[in-house]
Design a protein around this motif. Sequence first.
Motif, PDB file in Angstrom:
ATOM      1  N   ASP A  95      11.716 -13.632  15.947  1.00 20.34           N
ATOM      2  CA  ASP A  95      10.309 -14.026  15.933  1.00 20.34           C
ATOM      3  C   ASP A  95       9.598 -13.685  14.621  1.00 20.34           C
ATOM      4  O   ASP A  95       8.365 -13.761  14.548  1.00 20.34           O
ATOM      5  CB  ASP A  95       9.573 -13.370  17.103  1.00 20.34           C
ATOM      6  N   SER A  96      10.359 -13.331  13.583  1.00 20.46           N
ATOM      7  CA  SER A  96       9.736 -13.007  12.300  1.00 20.46           C
ATOM      8  C   SER A  96      10.788 -13.071  11.206  1.00 20.46           C
ATOM      9  O   SER A  96      11.993 -12.982  11.473  1.00 20.46           O
ATOM     10  CB  SER A  96       9.138 -11.586  12.339  1.00 20.46           C
ATOM     11  N   PRO A  97      10.362 -13.225   9.946  1.00 19.49           N
ATOM     12  CA  PRO A  97      11.322 -13.198   8.846  1.00 19.49           C
ATOM     13  C   PRO A  97      12.137 -11.901   8.787  1.00 19.49           C
ATOM     14  O   PRO A  97      13.317 -11.923   8.470  1.00 19.49           O
ATOM     15  CB  PRO A  97      10.434 -13.354   7.600  1.00 19.49           C
ATOM     16  N   SER A  98      11.502 -10.776   9.115  1.00 16.77           N
ATOM     17  CA  SER A  98      12.232  -9.506   9.067  1.00 16.77           C
ATOM     18  C   SER A  98      13.327  -9.457  10.129  1.00 16.77           C
ATOM     19  O   SER A  98      14.411  -8.922   9.890  1.00 16.77           O
ATOM     20  CB  SER A  98      11.264  -8.333   9.247  1.00 16.77           C
ATOM     21  N   ALA A  99      13.047 -10.018  11.315  1.00 20.27           N
ATOM     22  CA  ALA A  99      14.072 -10.056  12.356  1.00 20.27           C
ATOM     23  C   ALA A  99      15.229 -10.948  11.934  1.00 20.27           C
ATOM     24  O   ALA A  99      16.403 -10.633  12.178  1.00 20.27           O
ATOM     25  CB  ALA A  99      13.466 -10.559  13.671  1.00 20.27           C
ATOM     26  N   ALA A 100      14.908 -12.068  11.292  1.00 24.22           N
ATOM     27  CA  ALA A 100      15.959 -12.966  10.802  1.00 24.22           C
ATOM     28  C   ALA A 100      16.775 -12.284   9.713  1.00 24.22           C
ATOM     29  O   ALA A 100      18.009 -12.360   9.692  1.00 24.22           O
ATOM     30  CB  ALA A 100      15.340 -14.254  10.283  1.00 24.22           C
ATOM     31  N   ALA A 101      16.095 -11.605   8.790  1.00 21.99           N
ATOM     32  CA  ALA A 101      16.795 -10.919   7.705  1.00 21.99           C
ATOM     33  C   ALA A 101      17.716  -9.833   8.245  1.00 21.99           C
ATOM     34  O   ALA A 101      18.832  -9.639   7.750  1.00 21.99           O
ATOM     35  CB  ALA A 101      15.784 -10.326   6.732  1.00 21.99           C
ATOM     36  N   ALA A 102      17.263  -9.124   9.269  1.00 24.88           N
ATOM     37  CA  ALA A 102      18.098  -8.073   9.860  1.00 24.88           C
ATOM     38  C   ALA A 102      19.376  -8.656  10.464  1.00 24.88           C
ATOM     39  O   ALA A 102      20.452  -8.062  10.360  1.00 24.88           O
ATOM     40  CB  ALA A 102      17.300  -7.326  10.928  1.00 24.88           C
ATOM     41  N   SER A 103      19.255  -9.845  11.072  1.00 21.58           N
ATOM     42  CA  SER A 103      20.424 -10.470  11.694  1.00 21.58           C
ATOM     43  C   SER A 103      21.425 -10.953  10.651  1.00 21.58           C
ATOM     44  O   SER A 103      22.616 -11.042  10.932  1.00 21.58           O
ATOM     45  CB  SER A 103      19.981 -11.651  12.562  1.00 21.58           C
ATOM     46  N   LEU A 104      20.935 -11.255   9.450  1.00 20.80           N
ATOM     47  CA  LEU A 104      21.803 -11.780   8.404  1.00 20.80           C
ATOM     48  C   LEU A 104      22.189 -10.739   7.362  1.00 20.80           C
ATOM     49  O   LEU A 104      22.969 -11.030   6.453  1.00 20.80           O
ATOM     50  CB  LEU A 104      21.102 -12.948   7.702  1.00 20.80           C
ATOM     51  N   SER A 105      21.649  -9.548   7.480  1.00 18.13           N
ATOM     52  CA  SER A 105      21.821  -8.539   6.440  1.00 18.13           C
ATOM     53  C   SER A 105      23.287  -8.238   6.158  1.00 18.13           C
ATOM     54  O   SER A 105      23.706  -8.129   5.001  1.00 18.13           O
ATOM     55  CB  SER A 105      21.087  -7.256   6.835  1.00 18.13           C
ATOM     56  N   GLN A 106      24.087  -8.092   7.199  1.00 16.02           N
ATOM     57  CA  GLN A 106      25.495  -7.725   6.996  1.00 16.02           C
ATOM     58  C   GLN A 106      26.235  -8.790   6.206  1.00 16.02           C
ATOM     59  O   GLN A 106      27.106  -8.485   5.389  1.00 16.02           O
ATOM     60  CB  GLN A 106      26.178  -7.493   8.343  1.00 16.02           C
ATOM     61  N   ASP A 107      25.904 -10.053   6.440  1.00 18.92           N
ATOM     62  CA  ASP A 107      26.588 -11.149   5.758  1.00 18.92           C
ATOM     63  C   ASP A 107      26.083 -11.391   4.347  1.00 18.92           C
ATOM     64  O   ASP A 107      26.828 -11.878   3.488  1.00 18.92           O
ATOM     65  CB  ASP A 107      26.426 -12.454   6.556  1.00 18.92           C
ATOM     66  N   LEU A 108      24.818 -11.059   4.076  1.00 13.43           N
ATOM     67  CA  LEU A 108      24.209 -11.490   2.818  1.00 13.43           C
ATOM     68  C   LEU A 108      23.690 -10.388   1.909  1.00 13.43           C
ATOM     69  O   LEU A 108      23.714 -10.532   0.687  1.00 13.43           O
ATOM     70  CB  LEU A 108      23.046 -12.449   3.116  1.00 13.43           C
ATOM     71  N   MET A 109      23.170  -9.314   2.453  1.00 12.86           N
ATOM     72  CA  MET A 109      22.302  -8.430   1.676  1.00 12.86           C
ATOM     73  C   MET A 109      22.965  -7.817   0.454  1.00 12.86           C
ATOM     74  O   MET A 109      22.407  -7.812  -0.642  1.00 12.86           O
ATOM     75  CB  MET A 109      21.736  -7.334   2.583  1.00 12.86           C
ATOM     76  N   TRP A 110      24.166  -7.271   0.612  1.00 14.51           N
ATOM     77  CA  TRP A 110      24.743  -6.489  -0.471  1.00 14.51           C
ATOM     78  C   TRP A 110      25.964  -7.169  -1.099  1.00 14.51           C
ATOM     79  O   TRP A 110      26.783  -6.520  -1.744  1.00 14.51           O
ATOM     80  CB  TRP A 110      25.135  -5.103   0.026  1.00 14.51           C
ATOM     81  N   GLN A 111      26.082  -8.456  -0.927  1.00 14.77           N
ATOM     82  CA  GLN A 111      27.248  -9.163  -1.446  1.00 14.77           C
ATOM     83  C   GLN A 111      27.140  -9.369  -2.961  1.00 14.77           C
ATOM     84  O   GLN A 111      26.058  -9.610  -3.496  1.00 14.77           O
ATOM     85  CB  GLN A 111      27.404 -10.514  -0.753  1.00 14.77           C
ATOM     86  N   ALA A 112      28.287  -9.297  -3.647  1.00 17.22           N
ATOM     87  CA  ALA A 112      28.306  -9.491  -5.097  1.00 17.22           C
ATOM     88  C   ALA A 112      28.261 -10.957  -5.479  1.00 17.22           C
ATOM     89  O   ALA A 112      27.976 -11.298  -6.636  1.00 17.22           O
ATOM     90  CB  ALA A 112      29.564  -8.852  -5.685  1.00 17.22           C
ATOM     91  N   GLN A 113      28.573 -11.843  -4.545  1.00 17.83           N
ATOM     92  CA  GLN A 113      28.498 -13.278  -4.778  1.00 17.83           C
ATOM     93  C   GLN A 113      27.402 -13.879  -3.913  1.00 17.83           C
ATOM     94  O   GLN A 113      27.087 -13.360  -2.848  1.00 17.83           O
ATOM     95  CB  GLN A 113      29.826 -13.948  -4.429  1.00 17.83           C
ATOM     96  N   GLU A 114      26.863 -14.990  -4.387  1.00 18.41           N
ATOM     97  CA  GLU A 114      25.875 -15.678  -3.561  1.00 18.41           C
ATOM     98  C   GLU A 114      26.552 -16.294  -2.350  1.00 18.41           C
ATOM     99  O   GLU A 114      27.617 -16.900  -2.461  1.00 18.41           O
ATOM    100  CB  GLU A 114      25.146 -16.758  -4.369  1.00 18.41           C
ATOM    101  N   ARG A 115      25.895 -16.132  -1.221  1.00 14.14           N
ATOM    102  CA  ARG A 115      26.368 -16.742   0.015  1.00 14.14           C
ATOM    103  C   ARG A 115      25.217 -17.495   0.663  1.00 14.14           C
ATOM    104  O   ARG A 115      24.080 -17.051   0.588  1.00 14.14           O
ATOM    105  CB  ARG A 115      26.892 -15.680   0.994  1.00 14.14           C
ATOM    106  N   PHE A 116      25.567 -18.595   1.300  1.00 17.13           N
ATOM    107  CA  PHE A 116      24.570 -19.370   2.027  1.00 17.13           C
ATOM    108  C   PHE A 116      24.941 -19.337   3.494  1.00 17.13           C
ATOM    109  O   PHE A 116      26.091 -19.601   3.861  1.00 17.13           O
ATOM    110  CB  PHE A 116      24.529 -20.807   1.516  1.00 17.13           C
ATOM    111  N   ALA A 117      23.983 -18.997   4.352  1.00 21.90           N
ATOM    112  CA  ALA A 117      24.271 -18.822   5.774  1.00 21.90           C
ATOM    113  C   ALA A 117      23.200 -19.485   6.623  1.00 21.90           C
ATOM    114  O   ALA A 117      22.094 -19.773   6.142  1.00 21.90           O
ATOM    115  CB  ALA A 117      24.360 -17.332   6.122  1.00 21.90           C
ATOM    116  N   VAL A 118      23.541 -19.724   7.862  1.00 19.15           N
ATOM    117  CA  VAL A 118      22.570 -20.255   8.818  1.00 19.15           C
ATOM    118  C   VAL A 118      22.464 -19.302   9.999  1.00 19.15           C
ATOM    119  O   VAL A 118      23.440 -18.648  10.385  1.00 19.15           O
ATOM    120  CB  VAL A 118      22.953 -21.662   9.330  1.00 19.15           C
ATOM    121  N   LEU A 119      21.278 -19.221  10.518  1.00 18.45           N
ATOM    122  CA  LEU A 119      21.002 -18.444  11.718  1.00 18.45           C
ATOM    123  C   LEU A 119      20.652 -19.458  12.806  1.00 18.45           C
ATOM    124  O   LEU A 119      19.684 -20.204  12.673  1.00 18.45           O
ATOM    125  CB  LEU A 119      19.865 -17.466  11.449  1.00 18.45           C
ATOM    126  N   LEU A 120      21.464 -19.516  13.852  1.00 18.72           N
ATOM    127  CA  LEU A 120      21.380 -20.548  14.872  1.00 18.72           C
ATOM    128  C   LEU A 120      20.611 -20.037  16.081  1.00 18.72           C
ATOM    129  O   LEU A 120      20.909 -18.961  16.602  1.00 18.72           O
ATOM    130  CB  LEU A 120      22.790 -20.980  15.285  1.00 18.72           C
TER     131      LEU A 120
END
Length: 243
Positions: free
Chosen positions: A115-140
Motif C-alpha cells: 500500500d505504499s512505495p516503502s512497502a513495495a521497496a521492502a518486498s524488492l529489496s533482496q533482489d535489487l537493493m545491494w546488487q552490483a549490476q542493474e536489475r529490472f524486476a516486477v512486483l505482481l
Amino acid sequence: MTYCLRIADLPTTERPRERLLTHGAKNLATAELIAILLGTGQGQGKLSAVGLGQFILQELGKNQRDPLAVLREITPQELMQIHGIKAAKAATIIAAVELGKRAFQSRPLERTVIDSPSAAAASLSQDLMWQAQERFAVLLLDVKNRLIGTQVITIGTATETLASPREIFREVIRQGATRVIVAHNHPSGNLEPSPQDIELTRQLLAGAQFLDVPLLDHLILGDGNHQSLREITTLWDEYPQGD
C-alpha cells in the motif's frame, strides 16, 4: 512411437522426462505423465513406461468411464489388479494423485498488502537493493494490492539494464497479476531517473492502459534508499491508470 521399446531406447527428444523439462508438463499426454511416475514399464508384452501408462488408462476407461475420474478415487489395491502394476508403482501413482488434490484444494496464505512505495521497496529489496549490476524486476499484485510474487526480468551491466515492455507484461500476464509495480536499481546509489527510465515508464503506462492492468509505480532502489517515480513525476496524470 513404438511403446514396446524401453524409454532408454527412444530418441532423447521423445522421452517423457526430457519432453517435460523442455516443453512443460501441460504439453505431455496423460500416458507420458504416468510414465514419468512409473519410471519403468513391463506388463503384458513388455511395454515401455509410456505403453504401460496407456494400458493403465485403457483399463481405467473400460465401460465408457473417464479414466482420470476413476484415477482420482482409485485405491492401491485396485491399481495393483492391472497387470504390470505392483506395490511400488501403485504407491507412486496414488501419492501423486493425492498431492495434486491437496495442491488444488489448498487455501493461499494471507498475502502482504502493498500500500505504499516503502512497502513495495521492502518486498524488492533482496533482489535489487545491494546488487552490483542493474536489475529490472516486477512486483505482481492481485486486485486488492496483495502480493502474488516478485520476478527479476533482466540483469544488465554495472550501469544499465534493458527491459522491454513485452518482457515485462509477458510475466505479468503469465502470473495472472491484475496490478503491477516495476522497479530497478541504480548501483551507484543515485536515485534520479534517467531519460531512459522516464521513457520506459511512459511506454509501460501506455501498455498498462491498453491491457487494463494498472501500473501503480516505478521505483528506483539503491544504497538503502528508494525513489517513487509516481511521486516525483506527472506521468500518472498523463496516463491515468484507473486505480
